[in-house]
Structures are given as C-alpha cells and as structure tokens.
Design a protein around this motif. Sequence first.
Motif, PDB file in Angstrom:
ATOM      1  N   PHE A  72       0.518  -0.860   0.125  1.00 60.04           N
ATOM      2  CA  PHE A  72      -0.379  -0.151  -0.164  1.00 60.04           C
ATOM      3  C   PHE A  72       1.167   1.053  -0.043  1.00 60.04           C
ATOM      4  N   THR A  73       0.766   2.035  -0.566  1.00 63.11           N
ATOM      5  CA  THR A  73       1.597   3.292  -0.850  1.00 63.11           C
ATOM      6  C   THR A  73       0.815   4.102  -1.955  1.00 63.11           C
ATOM      7  N   THR A  74       0.849   6.184  -1.498  1.00 58.48           N
ATOM      8  CA  THR A  74       0.278   7.561  -2.275  1.00 58.48           C
ATOM      9  C   THR A  74       0.933   7.008  -4.004  1.00 58.48           C
ATOM     10  N   LYS A  75       1.422   6.302  -3.968  1.00 56.00           N
ATOM     11  CA  LYS A  75       2.812   6.267  -5.044  1.00 56.00           C
ATOM     12  C   LYS A  75       2.509   5.128  -6.373  1.00 56.00           C
ATOM     13  N   ALA A  76       0.972   4.477  -5.460  1.00 59.40           N
ATOM     14  CA  ALA A  76       0.831   3.256  -6.451  1.00 59.40           C
ATOM     15  C   ALA A  76      -0.024   3.707  -8.080  1.00 59.40           C
ATOM     16  N   PRO A  77      -0.065   2.320  -9.102  1.00 57.66           N
ATOM     17  CA  PRO A  77      -1.166   3.597 -10.074  1.00 57.66           C
ATOM     18  C   PRO A  77      -1.943   2.976  -9.839  1.00 57.66           C
ATOM     19  N   ARG A  78      -2.682   1.511  -9.746  1.00 58.13           N
ATOM     20  CA  ARG A  78      -4.138   1.469  -8.685  1.00 58.13           C
ATOM     21  C   ARG A  78      -4.393   1.061  -7.545  1.00 58.13           C
ATOM     22  N   ALA A  79      -5.702   1.134  -7.050  1.00 60.05           N
ATOM     23  CA  ALA A  79      -6.815   1.475  -6.169  1.00 60.05           C
ATOM     24  C   ALA A  79      -6.404  -0.223  -5.888  1.00 60.05           C
ATOM     25  N   TYR A  80      -6.713  -0.186  -4.540  1.00 64.53           N
ATOM     26  CA  TYR A  80      -6.594  -1.763  -3.801  1.00 64.53           C
ATOM     27  C   TYR A  80      -7.433  -1.825  -4.017  1.00 64.53           C
ATOM     28  N   THR A  81      -9.050  -1.438  -4.209  1.00 63.70           N
ATOM     29  CA  THR A  81     -10.320  -2.582  -4.746  1.00 63.70           C
ATOM     30  C   THR A  81     -10.239  -3.087  -5.803  1.00 63.70           C
ATOM     31  N   GLU A  82      -9.053  -2.803  -6.814  1.00 64.47           N
ATOM     32  CA  GLU A  82      -8.970  -3.379  -8.869  1.00 64.47           C
ATOM     33  C   GLU A  82      -8.182  -5.065  -8.251  1.00 64.47           C
ATOM     34  N   VAL A  83      -8.240  -4.986  -6.301  1.00 64.26           N
ATOM     35  CA  VAL A  83      -7.387  -6.472  -6.993  1.00 64.26           C
ATOM     36  C   VAL A  83      -8.289  -7.907  -5.930  1.00 64.26           C
ATOM     37  N   SER A  84      -7.414  -8.642  -6.014  1.00 64.58           N
ATOM     38  CA  SER A  84      -8.238 -10.129  -5.061  1.00 64.58           C
ATOM     39  C   SER A  84      -7.560  -9.998  -4.920  1.00 64.58           C
ATOM     40  N   TYR A  85      -7.841 -10.601  -3.338  1.00 67.94           N
ATOM     41  CA  TYR A  85      -6.608 -10.365  -2.054  1.00 67.94           C
ATOM     42  C   TYR A  85      -6.961 -11.627  -1.466  1.00 67.94           C
ATOM     43  N   PRO A  86      -5.890 -12.440  -1.875  1.00 66.57           N
ATOM     44  CA  PRO A  86      -5.880 -14.686  -1.454  1.00 66.57           C
ATOM     45  C   PRO A  86      -5.896 -14.107  -0.560  1.00 66.57           C
ATOM     46  N   ASP A  87      -6.431 -15.695   0.244  1.00 61.59           N
ATOM     47  CA  ASP A  87      -6.264 -16.362   2.012  1.00 61.59           C
ATOM     48  C   ASP A  87      -4.897 -16.166   1.645  1.00 61.59           C
ATOM     49  N   GLY A  88      -4.315 -15.362   3.015  1.00 65.97           N
ATOM     50  CA  GLY A  88      -3.345 -15.621   3.363  1.00 65.97           C
ATOM     51  C   GLY A  88      -2.312 -14.216   3.130  1.00 65.97           C
ATOM     52  N   ALA A  89      -3.583 -14.020   2.101  1.00 65.11           N
ATOM     53  CA  ALA A  89      -2.396 -12.219   1.569  1.00 65.11           C
ATOM     54  C   ALA A  89      -1.108 -11.278   2.950  1.00 65.11           C
ATOM     55  N   TYR A  90      -0.495 -11.015   2.335  1.00 70.23           N
ATOM     56  CA  TYR A  90       0.449 -10.224   3.379  1.00 70.23           C
ATOM     57  C   TYR A  90       0.036  -8.529   3.352  1.00 70.23           C
ATOM     58  N   LEU A  91      -0.456  -8.019   3.835  1.00 68.61           N
ATOM     59  CA  LEU A  91      -0.927  -6.540   3.204  1.00 68.61           C
ATOM     60  C   LEU A  91      -0.060  -5.449   4.017  1.00 68.61           C
ATOM     61  N   PHE A  92       1.328  -4.643   3.777  1.00 67.88           N
ATOM     62  CA  PHE A  92       2.215  -4.107   3.317  1.00 67.88           C
ATOM     63  C   PHE A  92       1.929  -2.401   3.816  1.00 67.88           C
ATOM     64  N   PHE A  93       2.245  -1.772   4.177  1.00 74.17           N
ATOM     65  CA  PHE A  93       2.225  -0.669   4.764  1.00 74.17           C
ATOM     66  C   PHE A  93       3.894   0.044   5.272  1.00 74.17           C
ATOM     67  N   GLY A  94       3.909   0.804   5.031  1.00 68.73           N
ATOM     68  CA  GLY A  94       5.256   1.851   5.487  1.00 68.73           C
ATOM     69  C   GLY A  94       5.537   2.871   6.694  1.00 68.73           C
ATOM     70  N   LYS A  95       6.552   3.339   6.649  1.00 72.39           N
ATOM     71  CA  LYS A  95       6.705   4.482   8.037  1.00 72.39           C
ATOM     72  C   LYS A  95       6.105   5.875   7.834  1.00 72.39           C
ATOM     73  N   GLU A  96       5.507   6.183   8.885  1.00 74.31           N
ATOM     74  CA  GLU A  96       4.333   7.358   8.634  1.00 74.31           C
ATOM     75  C   GLU A  96       5.532   8.431   7.349  1.00 74.31           C
ATOM     76  N   THR A  97       6.588   9.365   8.072  1.00 69.61           N
ATOM     77  CA  THR A  97       7.246  10.102   7.184  1.00 69.61           C
ATOM     78  C   THR A  97       7.797   9.939   5.823  1.00 69.61           C
ATOM     79  N   ALA A  98       7.587   8.026   5.449  1.00 70.20           N
ATOM     80  CA  ALA A  98       8.629   8.423   4.251  1.00 70.20           C
ATOM     81  C   ALA A  98       7.624   7.321   3.316  1.00 70.20           C
ATOM     82  N   GLY A  99       6.673   5.947   4.462  1.00 70.50           N
ATOM     83  CA  GLY A  99       6.112   5.292   3.668  1.00 70.50           C
ATOM     84  C   GLY A  99       7.187   3.561   3.311  1.00 70.50           C
ATOM     85  N   LEU A 100       6.791   3.298   2.424  1.00 66.31           N
ATOM     86  CA  LEU A 100       7.973   1.946   2.233  1.00 66.31           C
ATOM     87  C   LEU A 100       8.744   2.185   1.112  1.00 66.31           C
ATOM     88  N   PRO A 101       9.996   1.715   0.933  1.00 66.22           N
ATOM     89  CA  PRO A 101      11.242   1.960   0.654  1.00 66.22           C
ATOM     90  C   PRO A 101      10.672   1.630  -1.243  1.00 66.22           C
TER      91      PRO A 101
END
Length: 160
Positions: A72-101
Amino acid sequence: MVEPEIPQNAGNVARTCAATGARLHLVGPMGFAIDDKKLKRAGLDYWHLLDITYYNGLDGFLQKNAGDFYFFTTKAPRAYTEVSYPDGAYLFFGKETAGLPESLLAAHKDRCVRIPMRGAARSLNLSNSIAVGVYEALRQWDFPELQNAGRLREYDWGKL
C-alpha cells in the motif's frame, strides 16, 4: 507495518488486528519501544486477542515469510479495490514519514496499490489506511469468523 514511528498508530492497528483476527507483523526498526504506554493505551485491553510477530528488519521478515504480498502506497498506479486478495495475503504499509522503500515498490510494481484520495492530501493516517486495507480483504472473503450483526443493550432488533 514496516518501520512504524508513532506508537499510537501501532496501538490502533493492534486493536484493528485483534478485532478482526488479522495477524500483525511489526518490522523494525521502530520509533518506539513495545512497552510504550501510548502503544498499550491505544490498543486498550485487546492485547490478549492479538497475534503479533516482531522482526528486526524487512530482510528478516522476507526470509521468514512467503506468500502474496501487496504494498500500500500513495505512489501506486491502481486502487486497492482492483485487487483480489487471496487467503493469507500480506498487506504491507510503510512508516508514517516516508512510506515503503521505493526500491521495494519498484521490484513489485504489479502488487502496489493505493487508497484514492484528493490530490492535495498527502496521505491518510497510517492506522486508518491499514483499517481500510484489512477490511477490504475481509469483505472480499465475506468477513470470515466475524460477527455480522450486533445487539442493542435495551432493545431487541427482531422486535423493533
């Protein structure tokens, strides 16, 4: 949560995970100690319901876990609702000041998603973003093991 910095956000996320049955992975370094009073207060009395694992860094997490990763990133090209999350999916979120690398995002372009928002807004609060992502995955799975109806204290819904 990758390198969270604000204990209240981590506490709020812990509460969301406890209420939904989602596992919480905290990837360091973190900007607070786990025994921080603000962290505990934000999670209130839900700590006994929490499934939590700690990692020293992202490499440690990636060595111990495999599966379907979504970033999950503000820099992504598509919305989170466009994905089908399979069972056991990992959702990554980065730190408050910089997000994910950005190197991580670039290496997983097809797994990067964003929460739509107005262009003038930098981002949502981290704990709110995580709640949005967790509940979207759970909605797609028809909210397994969660109560889908509540009860009033003084009235009966069936008699109203």
